[in-house]
Design an enzyme around this catalytic site. Structure first.
Site, PDB file in Angstrom:
ATOM      1  N   SER A  53     -12.012  -8.064 -56.345  1.00 44.91           N
ATOM      2  CA  SER A  53     -11.152  -8.964 -57.127  1.00 44.91           C
ATOM      3  C   SER A  53      -9.799  -8.389 -57.496  1.00 44.91           C
ATOM      4  O   SER A  53      -8.997  -9.084 -58.128  1.00 44.91           O
ATOM      5  CB  SER A  53     -11.878  -9.335 -58.424  1.00 44.91           C
ATOM      6  OG  SER A  53     -12.160  -8.167 -59.185  1.00 44.91           O
ATOM      7  N   VAL A 144     -14.117  -7.919 -49.442  1.00 45.12           N
ATOM      8  CA  VAL A 144     -14.213  -6.464 -49.492  1.00 45.12           C
ATOM      9  C   VAL A 144     -13.606  -5.859 -48.226  1.00 45.12           C
ATOM     10  O   VAL A 144     -14.005  -6.206 -47.112  1.00 45.12           O
ATOM     11  CB  VAL A 144     -15.675  -6.005 -49.644  1.00 45.12           C
ATOM     12  CG1 VAL A 144     -15.768  -4.480 -49.605  1.00 45.12           C
ATOM     13  CG2 VAL A 144     -16.259  -6.536 -50.952  1.00 45.12           C
ATOM     14  N   TYR A 243      -6.919  -6.038 -33.338  1.00 45.30           N
ATOM     15  CA  TYR A 243      -7.569  -6.672 -34.491  1.00 45.30           C
ATOM     16  C   TYR A 243      -8.756  -7.526 -34.051  1.00 45.30           C
ATOM     17  O   TYR A 243      -9.892  -7.075 -34.067  1.00 45.30           O
ATOM     18  CB  TYR A 243      -6.558  -7.490 -35.305  1.00 45.30           C
ATOM     19  CG  TYR A 243      -7.120  -7.862 -36.662  1.00 45.30           C
ATOM     20  CD1 TYR A 243      -7.029  -6.978 -37.735  1.00 45.30           C
ATOM     21  CD2 TYR A 243      -7.780  -9.070 -36.862  1.00 45.30           C
ATOM     22  CE1 TYR A 243      -7.573  -7.289 -38.968  1.00 45.30           C
ATOM     23  CE2 TYR A 243      -8.330  -9.390 -38.092  1.00 45.30           C
ATOM     24  CZ  TYR A 243      -8.230  -8.498 -39.143  1.00 45.30           C
ATOM     25  OH  TYR A 243      -8.790  -8.806 -40.347  1.00 45.30           O
TER      26      TYR A 243
END
Length: 404
Positions: A53, A144, A243
């Protein structure tokens, strides 16, 4: 309380200190930029858990959730406290500022600092939901980005890597020297070897997200209609080799497969949903570590200018979909797409043209470098408008109290 004048000192895109007042102002600016909603409940709002967060899209999810959906609940992050030699991490100061906003808005949001991968943190969160929030969780947002994860069952520690799969990748990238002068270089990244893919999937895939859902379900804490979302990114064909088609992409594919499995299970057990949210490009502490991403983002801003959609606006749109203010629209893979503004053929063609033309001599005319450099500094609380950086600032800011 320690007070001193803070001067930005950095090694590339990493800064040694963070500015508390700048971080607080940044969060306040996000709050003001987030659109109001007529649907925010007057009393107790839905109970949400945001994991990750304190930075990037997780921070945007927390701020937008407070303002757009009136959430209460728990926010989890992993930050370092101030010491005699160093300030706290930027996420520490951003968390303190977010807690002030939640308190002013009358929302009961508890901020926990610790390892989200651990079962101890999962148990602490579950206890809080049971004791403080009526034993019912409505939403879980998982955001995360971490370099390593320890598996609570085996004790094995896995490390994520940024590597292409199959063959080496050579790409352009953007760097700045000590004076802030830009340089476009070509860098080569060796391909993944050994168990690099498996290690990266173990850290950045869906295993821990699923473990969170399983743990909370095992405690009987998932409310009827419980919805969970993991925040993700696909990005441009220009960066795909390192990526989406690389080790991180394998982890994202695992995350999406986890979403489909969780969605089926939650639909059966609690009438709930699980999705991934594909967000658009942004300057974050995680993204600046990926070769080519800094160059791509600067060029994208050069093409779009103010039309580049900031994270808090994207997450406001996501909360509208999660809470029923707008239809939950997913693609064929079960993903909410908040990146359509970035991936239109016209935008991508313009960025690709600039990418081909980008050299050290031409980059200033092709990319919005002033914006990009300021965005990097703002990650650490510097270059935030309205802050007097010549004035001493208190660095010993306490972590938000959990209250009763």
């Amino acid at each position: 309380m320690s007070e001193r004048v803070l001067i930005p000192r950095n090694r590339g895109f990493l800064f040694l200190d963070s500015h508390p007042a700048g971080c607080a102002r940044l969060v306040a600016d996000m709050w003001r930029a987030c659109p109001d909603s007529a649907g925010v409940p007057e009393g107790d709002g839905p109970v949400a858990l945001v994991i990750g967060s304190s930075a990037g899209y997780g921070l945007a999810a927390t701020v937008a959730g407070l303002k757009r959906a009136g959430i209460r609940g728990i926010a989890v992050s992993f930050e370092k406290a101030p010491t005699e030699r160093r300030t706290a991490t930027a996420g520490w100061y951003r968390t303190a500022a977010t807690a002030d906003i939640a308190r002013a808005a009358g929302r009961d949001l508890v901020f926990l600092n610790g390892d989200a991968f651990s079962d101890a943190m999962k148990e602490q969160v579950a206890d809080l939901i049971e004791r403080r929030f009526g034993g019912r969780l409505d939403y879980l947002v998982y955001s995360v980005a971490a370099p390593r994860r320890t598996d609570p069952d085996t004790g094995a520690t896995y490390a994520s890597v940024l590597r292409p799969i199959g063959e080496a990748n050579r790409t352009k990238t953007l760097v700045f020297d000590d004076r802030g002068v830009p340089e476009v270089r070509e860098v080569e990244t060796a391909p993944a070897g050994g168990d690099d893919v498996e290690q990266t999937v173990a850290v950045m895939g869906g295993a821990d997200w699923e473990r969170w859902v399983d743990h909370l379900a095992g405690r009987g804490l998932l409310g009827e209609g419980f919805t969970t979302v993991a925040l993700s990114y696909i990005g441009s064909p220009l960066t795909a080799a390192i990526y989406r088609q690389g080790t991180i992409g394998a982890a994202k594919a695992h995350l999406e497969a986890t979403a489909r499995a969780l969605d089926e299970r939650l639909g059966t057990t609690v009438g709930g949903r699980a999705v991934t949210s594909v967000n658009g490009a942004a300057v974050t502490q995680s993204s600046t570590a990926i070769p080519g991403i800094a160059l791509y983002t600067g060029l994208l801003r050069g093409v779009l200018g103010e039309a580049l959609v900031p994270p808090v606006h994207q997450l406001a749109a996501l909360w509208d979909q999660l809470t029923g203010g707008a239809p939950l629209a997913v693609d064929d893979e079960g993903r909410v797409r908040l990146d359509t503004w970035e991936l239109t053929p016209e935008v991508q063609a313009s960025v690709a043209e600039r990418w081909e033309a980008a050299t050290t001599d031409t980059i200033a005319a092709l990319a919005d470098l002033d914006w990009f450099q300021a965005e990097v500094r703002r990650l650490y609380g510097f270059s935030v408008p309205g802050i007097d950086y010549t004035a001493p600032v208190a660095t010993d800011v306490p972590w938000p109290a959990t209250g009763s």
